[in-house]
Design a protein around this motif. Structure first.
Motif, PDB file in Angstrom:
ATOM      1  N   GLY A  92       0.805  -1.211   0.000  1.00 47.84           N
ATOM      2  CA  GLY A  92       0.000   0.000   0.000  1.00 47.84           C
ATOM      3  C   GLY A  92       0.836   1.258   0.000  1.00 47.84           C
ATOM      4  N   LYS A  93       0.271   2.322  -0.572  1.00 45.39           N
ATOM      5  CA  LYS A  93       0.952   3.613  -0.522  1.00 45.39           C
ATOM      6  C   LYS A  93       1.125   4.012   0.931  1.00 45.39           C
ATOM      7  N   GLU A  94       0.046   3.861   1.706  1.00 46.70           N
ATOM      8  CA  GLU A  94       0.150   3.947   3.169  1.00 46.70           C
ATOM      9  C   GLU A  94       0.106   2.509   3.658  1.00 46.70           C
ATOM     10  N   ARG A 217     -10.567   0.227  -2.400  1.00 43.61           N
ATOM     11  CA  ARG A 217     -11.114   1.059  -3.480  1.00 43.61           C
ATOM     12  C   ARG A 217     -10.225   0.915  -4.710  1.00 43.61           C
ATOM     13  N   VAL A 218     -10.482  -0.102  -5.508  1.00 44.86           N
ATOM     14  CA  VAL A 218      -9.650  -0.416  -6.675  1.00 44.86           C
ATOM     15  C   VAL A 218      -9.945   0.577  -7.805  1.00 44.86           C
ATOM     16  N   ASP A 219      -8.885   1.207  -8.342  1.00 45.84           N
ATOM     17  CA  ASP A 219      -9.080   2.144  -9.450  1.00 45.84           C
ATOM     18  C   ASP A 219      -8.189   1.801 -10.644  1.00 45.84           C
ATOM     19  N   MET A 220      -7.671   0.569 -10.679  1.00 47.79           N
ATOM     20  CA  MET A 220      -6.856   0.135 -11.819  1.00 47.79           C
ATOM     21  C   MET A 220      -7.750  -0.146 -13.014  1.00 47.79           C
ATOM     22  N   ASP A 221      -7.193  -0.045 -14.192  1.00 50.24           N
ATOM     23  CA  ASP A 221      -7.906  -0.456 -15.399  1.00 50.24           C
ATOM     24  C   ASP A 221      -6.905  -1.027 -16.392  1.00 50.24           C
ATOM     25  N   GLU A 248     -14.961  -6.555  -5.536  1.00 51.73           N
ATOM     26  CA  GLU A 248     -15.564  -5.865  -4.394  1.00 51.73           C
ATOM     27  C   GLU A 248     -16.593  -6.743  -3.688  1.00 51.73           C
ATOM     28  N   LYS A 249     -17.349  -7.512  -4.464  1.00 50.37           N
ATOM     29  CA  LYS A 249     -18.341  -8.411  -3.883  1.00 50.37           C
ATOM     30  C   LYS A 249     -17.670  -9.512  -3.066  1.00 50.37           C
ATOM     31  N   GLU A 250     -16.585 -10.081  -3.609  1.00 51.01           N
ATOM     32  CA  GLU A 250     -15.860 -11.126  -2.890  1.00 51.01           C
ATOM     33  C   GLU A 250     -15.223 -10.574  -1.612  1.00 51.01           C
ATOM     34  N   LEU A 251     -14.647  -9.373  -1.707  1.00 52.91           N
ATOM     35  CA  LEU A 251     -14.018  -8.769  -0.534  1.00 52.91           C
ATOM     36  C   LEU A 251     -15.054  -8.469   0.544  1.00 52.91           C
ATOM     37  N   GLU A 252     -16.191  -7.944   0.139  1.00 52.75           N
ATOM     38  CA  GLU A 252     -17.260  -7.662   1.104  1.00 52.75           C
ATOM     39  C   GLU A 252     -17.725  -8.941   1.798  1.00 52.75           C
ATOM     40  N   GLY A 253     -17.839 -10.020   1.016  1.00 53.89           N
ATOM     41  CA  GLY A 253     -18.245 -11.304   1.590  1.00 53.89           C
ATOM     42  C   GLY A 253     -17.209 -11.835   2.570  1.00 53.89           C
ATOM     43  N   PHE A 254     -15.924 -11.659   2.233  1.00 56.41           N
ATOM     44  CA  PHE A 254     -14.844 -12.137   3.089  1.00 56.41           C
ATOM     45  C   PHE A 254     -14.818 -11.376   4.411  1.00 56.41           C
ATOM     46  N   CYS A 255     -14.925 -10.050   4.337  1.00 51.69           N
ATOM     47  CA  CYS A 255     -14.934  -9.230   5.558  1.00 51.69           C
ATOM     48  C   CYS A 255     -16.156  -9.547   6.415  1.00 51.69           C
ATOM     49  N   LEU A 271     -12.862  -3.313  10.788  1.00 48.27           N
ATOM     50  CA  LEU A 271     -12.103  -3.103   9.554  1.00 48.27           C
ATOM     51  C   LEU A 271     -11.328  -1.806   9.680  1.00 48.27           C
ATOM     52  N   CYS A 272     -10.014  -1.870   9.500  1.00 48.60           N
ATOM     53  CA  CYS A 272      -9.143  -0.706   9.669  1.00 48.60           C
ATOM     54  C   CYS A 272      -8.532  -0.328   8.321  1.00 48.60           C
ATOM     55  N   ASP A 273      -8.912   0.820   7.815  1.00 49.04           N
ATOM     56  CA  ASP A 273      -8.535   1.307   6.491  1.00 49.04           C
ATOM     57  C   ASP A 273      -7.296   2.206   6.620  1.00 49.04           C
ATOM     58  N   THR A 274      -6.216   1.867   5.902  1.00 49.49           N
ATOM     59  CA  THR A 274      -4.994   2.676   5.991  1.00 49.49           C
ATOM     60  C   THR A 274      -5.211   4.094   5.483  1.00 49.49           C
ATOM     61  N   GLY A 275      -6.237   4.291   4.665  1.00 47.56           N
ATOM     62  CA  GLY A 275      -6.487   5.613   4.106  1.00 47.56           C
ATOM     63  C   GLY A 275      -7.278   6.526   5.013  1.00 47.56           C
ATOM     64  N   LYS A 276      -7.733   6.020   6.167  1.00 50.19           N
ATOM     65  CA  LYS A 276      -8.552   6.826   7.068  1.00 50.19           C
ATOM     66  C   LYS A 276      -7.698   7.693   7.983  1.00 50.19           C
ATOM     67  N   ASP A 277      -8.262   8.839   8.356  1.00 49.47           N
ATOM     68  CA  ASP A 277      -7.621   9.681   9.352  1.00 49.47           C
ATOM     69  C   ASP A 277      -7.444   8.883  10.639  1.00 49.47           C
ATOM     70  N   ARG A 278      -6.248   8.928  11.218  1.00 50.89           N
ATOM     71  CA  ARG A 278      -5.942   8.095  12.383  1.00 50.89           C
ATOM     72  C   ARG A 278      -6.815   8.437  13.583  1.00 50.89           C
TER      73      ARG A 278
END
Length: 292
Positions: A92-94, A217-221, A248-255, A271-278
Motif C-alpha cells: 500500500g501507498k500507506e 477502493r480499486v481504481d486500476m484499469d 468488491e463483492k468477494e471482498l465484502e463477503g470475506f470481511c 475493519l481498519c482502512d490505511t487511508g482513514k484519518d488516524r
C-alpha cells in the motif's frame, strides 16, 4: 508512530474486559478472588484467623453475630497482541504494516495504563513472546519492540494462534489483513474453531483487519500482471468494471465472514482502512472496544 496527543486522549480510555481476571498479580481489573480493595463484594461469617479490622460492627450490633466484609481484589489481566508480519502486510501507498504497528501500540498503551500485562507476539516468531508489565511507564519497551518488526515472507496464521499459551482470562488482539490461504479455504471454518477455542479459554477476541486503501477502493484499469507478495506467483488479469465489481463483492463477503465469525465467538471485528484519518479510526471506528 502516532503523535503524543493521541496517547493523551487514550489516557482517558480503557479496553473493555468481558472476563474477570484470575491472575495473582496486582492490577486494576476485578478478579475472581476476594481481597481488600475499595469495592465492596459481600458478607460472610467470621472464622478464627480472620482480620478483625474487617468485622462489620454495625451488623454485629444488630444481629449479635460476627460478619466479615469482603471486597473484590483487583488483579491484572493479560492482553495478548498478535501481529501478522508477513509480506502482504507491507503493501500500500500507506502501508498496512505501519497501521498494524500503530494499532498494536494503541492496544498496548490502553492495557498498560490499566496495569494489565501485555504479551506481544510476532506471528512468525510465536515461540518468542515479548511480555511487558508495570504500567504505562514501560510503554517505551513496547515501542522499541514494535519498531524492530520486519514484514516479509509468509506465516501460518492458524498454526501460530494454536501455539499461543493461554494465561487466564483476558483479551487476544489479532492484527492482520487475514489474506491467508487457510482463511479463504472452507469459508474460514478452521479459523472460527480457533476463535471458539479462545472464547472457551476466556479470551475475548479482537480482530483488527488492516487493509490498504488500494485494496478497498480499486481504481486500476486495463490488463495487469499481479504478483503475490508472499509466493511470487503471477496472475494476468484484465481490470474492467465487471472485474472490479466481482472483486468488491468477494471482498465484502470475506470481511462479512470475519465479522460473523468473531460475533459467534463473542469477539469483536473492526475493519481498519490505511487511508482513514488516524484520529477517526482510533477514537470512532474502535470506540466499541473501549470501556467508556
Amino acid at each position: 508512530m502516532l503523535e503524543e496527543r493521541v496517547y493523551e486522549r487514550l489516557s482517558r480510555l480503557a479496553l473493555a474486559m468481558p472476563h474477570k481476571s484470575s491472575l495473582h498479580m496486582a492490577g486494576s481489573r476485578k478478579s475472581l478472588h476476594k481481597g481488600i480493595s475499595a469495592e465492596f463484594s459481600d458478607f460472610r461469617e467470621y472464622m478464627p484467623g480472620d482480620d478483625l479490622r474487617r468485622l462489620d460492627w454495625n451488623v454485629y450490633a444488630r444481629l449479635d453475630r460476627m460478619y466479615i466484609r469482603e471486597y473484590m481484589e483487583e488483579k491484572e489481566a493479560v492482553v495478548n497482541v498478535v501481529i501478522d508480519t508477513s509480506a502482504s502486510m507491507d503493501f500500500g501507498k500507506e502501508k498496512k504494516s505501519v497501521l498494524a504497528v500503530e494499532l498494536a501500540a494503541v492496544m498496548a498503551y490502553l492495557s498498560l495504563q490499566s496495569m494489565d500485562r501485555v504479551i506481544l507476539y510476532d506471528m512468525k516468531e510465536m515461540q518468542r513472546p515479548f511480555p511487558v508489565g508495570g504500567g504505562k511507564n514501560t510503554f517505551a519497551k513496547v515501542l522499541q519492540w514494535l519498531e524492530g518488526r520486519e514484514f516479509y515472507g509468509s506465516c501460518d496464521m492458524l498454526a501460530a494462534l494454536k501455539r499461543m499459551p493461554r494465561r487466564g482470562a483476558g483479551i487476544t488482539v489479532i492484527i492482520s489483513d487475514f489474506l491467508h490461504p487457510a482463511m479463504l479455504e472452507e469459508q474460514g471454518t478452521a479459523f472460527e474453531k480457533v476463535l471458539k477455542f479462545l472464547s472457551y479459554c476466556k479470551q475475548s477476541s479482537i480482530l483488527l483487519q488492516t487493509l490498504a486503501a488500494e485494496e478497498l477502493r480499486v481504481d486500476m484499469d486495463g490488463t495487469r500482471n499481479l504478483i503475490d507478495m508472499e509466493s511470487g506467483k503471477k496472475l494476468r488479469i484484465t481490470m474492467d468494471t465487471a472485474a472490479i465489481r466481482s472483486y468488491e463483492k468477494e471482498l465484502e463477503g470475506f470481511c462479512g465472514q470475519l465479522a460473523r465469525g468473531a460475533k459467534r465467538a463473542r469477539g469483536t471485528y473492526v475493519l481498519c482502512d490505511t487511508g482513514k484519518d488516524r484520529n477517526h479510526l482510533i477514537f470512532e471506528d474502535l470506540r466499541e472496544l473501549y470501556d467508556i
